[in-house]
Scaffold this active site. Sequence first.
Site, PDB file in Angstrom:
ATOM      1  N   HIS B 283     -10.358  11.876  25.706  1.00  0.00           N
ATOM      2  CA  HIS B 283      -9.268  12.036  26.669  1.00  0.00           C
ATOM      3  C   HIS B 283      -9.714  12.888  27.841  1.00  0.00           C
ATOM      4  CE1 HIS B 283      -7.739  16.074  25.406  1.00  0.00           C
ATOM      5  NE2 HIS B 283      -8.058  15.702  24.184  1.00  0.00           N
ATOM      6  N   GLU B 329      -3.301  12.886  26.739  1.00  0.00           N
ATOM      7  CA  GLU B 329      -3.337  13.061  25.290  1.00  0.00           C
ATOM      8  C   GLU B 329      -2.570  14.311  24.874  1.00  0.00           C
ATOM      9  OE1 GLU B 329      -4.716  14.456  21.345  1.00  0.00           O
ATOM     10  OE2 GLU B 329      -4.957  15.497  23.239  1.00  0.00           O
ATOM     11  N   GLU B 330      -2.700  15.378  25.684  1.00  0.00           N
ATOM     12  CA  GLU B 330      -2.209  16.690  25.239  1.00  0.00           C
ATOM     13  C   GLU B 330      -0.692  16.804  25.188  1.00  0.00           C
ATOM     14  OE1 GLU B 330      -3.969  18.572  23.767  1.00  0.00           O
ATOM     15  OE2 GLU B 330      -5.989  18.699  24.579  1.00  0.00           O
ATOM     16  N   HIS B 428      -7.304  24.970  23.177  1.00  0.00           N
ATOM     17  CA  HIS B 428      -6.014  25.163  23.871  1.00  0.00           C
ATOM     18  C   HIS B 428      -5.849  26.578  24.427  1.00  0.00           C
ATOM     19  CE1 HIS B 428      -3.822  21.559  21.711  1.00  0.00           C
ATOM     20  NE2 HIS B 428      -4.993  21.224  22.218  1.00  0.00           N
TER      21      HIS B 428
END
Lengths: 476, 476
Positions: B283, B329-330, B428
């Site tokens: 991604h 994606e996130e 993250h």
Amino acid sequence: MKHIVSSLVLAGTTLVPDTRAATPPPAIPPEIRRAAEALREKAFAGTRATEWVRSLVDTAGPRLTGSPGDRASIAWGMATLKALGFANVRAEKVTAPFWERGVETGEVTAPYPHKLFLTALGGSVGTPDPGLEAEVIEVASLDELGARKESDVRGKIVFFNRRMRRTADGAGYGEAVTVRSRGASRAAKLGAVGVLIRSIGTDSNRTPHTGSLRYEAGVAKIPAAALSNPDADLLERLLRGGKPLRVRFTLGCRDRGQTESANVIGEIRGRDKPEEIVLLACHRDSWDLGEGAIDDGAGCGIVIEAARLISGMTPPPRRTIRVVLFANEENGLAGGRSYSTDHEDELARHVAALEADLGSGQPIGFSWNAGPSAEPLVREIASLLEPLGAGDVRSTGAGGADIARLILAGVPLFSVRQDASRYFDWHHTSNDTFDKIEPESLDRMTAAVAAFAYVAASVPEPFEKIPVEKRVLPRW
Amino acid sequence: MKHIVSSLVLAGTTLVPDTRAATPPPAIPPEIRRAAEALREKAFAGTRATEWVRSLVDTAGPRLTGSPGDRASIAWGMATLKALGFANVRAEKVTAPFWERGVETGEVTAPYPHKLFLTALGGSVGTPDPGLEAEVIEVASLDELGARKESDVRGKIVFFNRRMRRTADGAGYGEAVTVRSRGASRAAKLGAVGVLIRSIGTDSNRTPHTGSLRYEAGVAKIPAAALSNPDADLLERLLRGGKPLRVRFTLGCRDRGQTESANVIGEIRGRDKPEEIVLLACHRDSWDLGEGAIDDGAGCGIVIEAARLISGMTPPPRRTIRVVLFANEENGLAGGRSYSTDHEDELARHVAALEADLGSGQPIGFSWNAGPSAEPLVREIASLLEPLGAGDVRSTGAGGADIARLILAGVPLFSVRQDASRYFDWHHTSNDTFDKIEPESLDRMTAAVAAFAYVAASVPEPFEKIPVEKRVLPRW
């Protein structure tokens, strides 16, 4: 028992038999040595040092001079030392510099936009309101900057890109730190408008390392900040790409003049010679980014607990153990200066001073600075510290920032050296938090400091003073 | 040479002689296997994967959907795939959620003031303008919260204090992540006004871990943030002290509706069956706090480089290798959803799909999800990956968030499993920066993905599709 005593008598002397000369008596009398060994073993098995660090950090938080945490930690120090039964607990006024951080932002504006994680160096002036934007020029050192033409530097932001080495003894810090302390004025002399340094630290976190700078008199004061190591890596890569690199940063920090703070002091009074003093020091203040757990909550935990353990000793120490939680070590050293001035008349009676200020790593050696005749006693103390890993004696590295000025009065200075392998991952960053404390290492350090202090406060003959010709302040 | 060939022919078959039965032919023809081995060795010796990661990160930076970096990375993807000679390079439009972070602050207000390092969970609503202040109640899990009385929770901030385990395969993440995704709505149902979670991460840095939450329909949306692990430790210690704990926090984040983004696609066209597709996915988007180097710059570097290496192969692959750099994606998975919709007619011709999205750790195994008759081919591929450390075959753990929906069409899914021991220290967070990339591990991963993809695109008989009864979306 007899066997033990006779081997103790031999400690510090040659093991080669010599029937012609009398064996010199030990510098530490056997009953003092036995008591110091018992103290060492007790502390090695577990202390409350970590408890004092936790208590300081949790109740006061960050403690930059002039901040609410600074005041809260004065109250904490008074309450804690009183609760532990220290004598003469007091807060001695210190007038100290007051600097505040404010908002901080940073970004690469060309060739590609990136946010930068940076933090003002302590004492820096702020940027103009809309921030400061300029092209970046990279240098590796003060010397490399000095070799640049003024026309290369004028109007630019100078990026000092020097990596700190990771070493067990922390030697990499001293090698790298001059760009932090002197870089801003050196760059300003060549017309630079701002300075960014690669953090003086060994980590790869997005947590920049602050620390004080010093502006030279008569030179323009320009804003200076530290980039986190990953951000310094980014600038390095972008510069290698060959396109002009521009950075914009804002620092809201400002000088607020002078404020009132305090050295917090408490004592374990000596039985026979209470007027003679063994000084155990740490600093109560901390930088504002983290919680000041390793710098220097750890040192305060060590010296408070060492003195507390000594307060229960039989025989009690002949001299007074004085614990001083110094103010303003990080951005001014006003606490150390005030102490040496306010206690000037007493300094001749300071028989020894030690400061704990290198985190919570385990002890790795013992350093001393005193008159040469002190060496046999120093070597006996080192042999006492050997089971803790601190038996390696050196005549360099003794002292500490807050007690440095005591050298001018010839006060013998000591350090239990510490393993600082990871200390500079967290030093002066937001990551200086309680989870970085290693309780077992703190116990070892407490054992070493307590054994040293008990012996220094108990031997009949204290250390010879530092010779007059060596009473010179170290250059930072 | 003859000896080598004959041993290759035997690969994947039993070594116990059996003269009665004919030896089944290998699933991978010898010339394909030899070529795949050469490809593996070439990549193992060094690839350009790290170069693509660096280029993406340095030119685009953080790439949250809708951000300038998201757009920059679409342009980067198009330019890079074209420059490397990929065919049919295109950006396929994706309509995706647009969420922005804004200002974030946090502090303990009682019993002692402390600054808190926290960050909004992705998708969280913001706090009211002056921030949100309330007493904190601690729970370890969703179940423990469920056992609390509503009167204990109403008006409070719920603190989910669960530590993530460090494991080589990243299993600790799945165990801990439900408090992040579901905690806010669960707490809101009991009347809580806000949620703080201990970061889902294995580090001890002052760098909180973001990640998406999901609000349940019909339940009040309350603000939710992650505390860094040291800050969660602080709350834990203060709560143990027994005095009421109050926290104030502000989140300036907001939902900005929908925005336009894109899946960037390029192909290495197959020689004989170009309409059949082996899909290699990563991604392109990332969270906003760091630079998205490990998540998922690393995966993009791996799949781009694997395909580039295959483009130079002799014999060329029979089928097409399609690289997709997925959008969003996130915080939405809109890229994966768009792809499966837009390419619906083509999915029956997708012979295999693999996604690289677990950082730059080295390969530790191979996972598959296909029809049972694919097993001999899968085992031969695994034996090919054995020298890279990825020979451990499992029938669990295949797939990836962006390709998960392909299961509904029965597309065989694969993963090269990675060592994620340190991945969740940085995942993250602001610490997801280029210095965390391990070039040698990335080369190994590239070698494994390339060897797999080349074989999948070259064997005469592709994998049996996933059986109809197993075509079920995994539950996150």
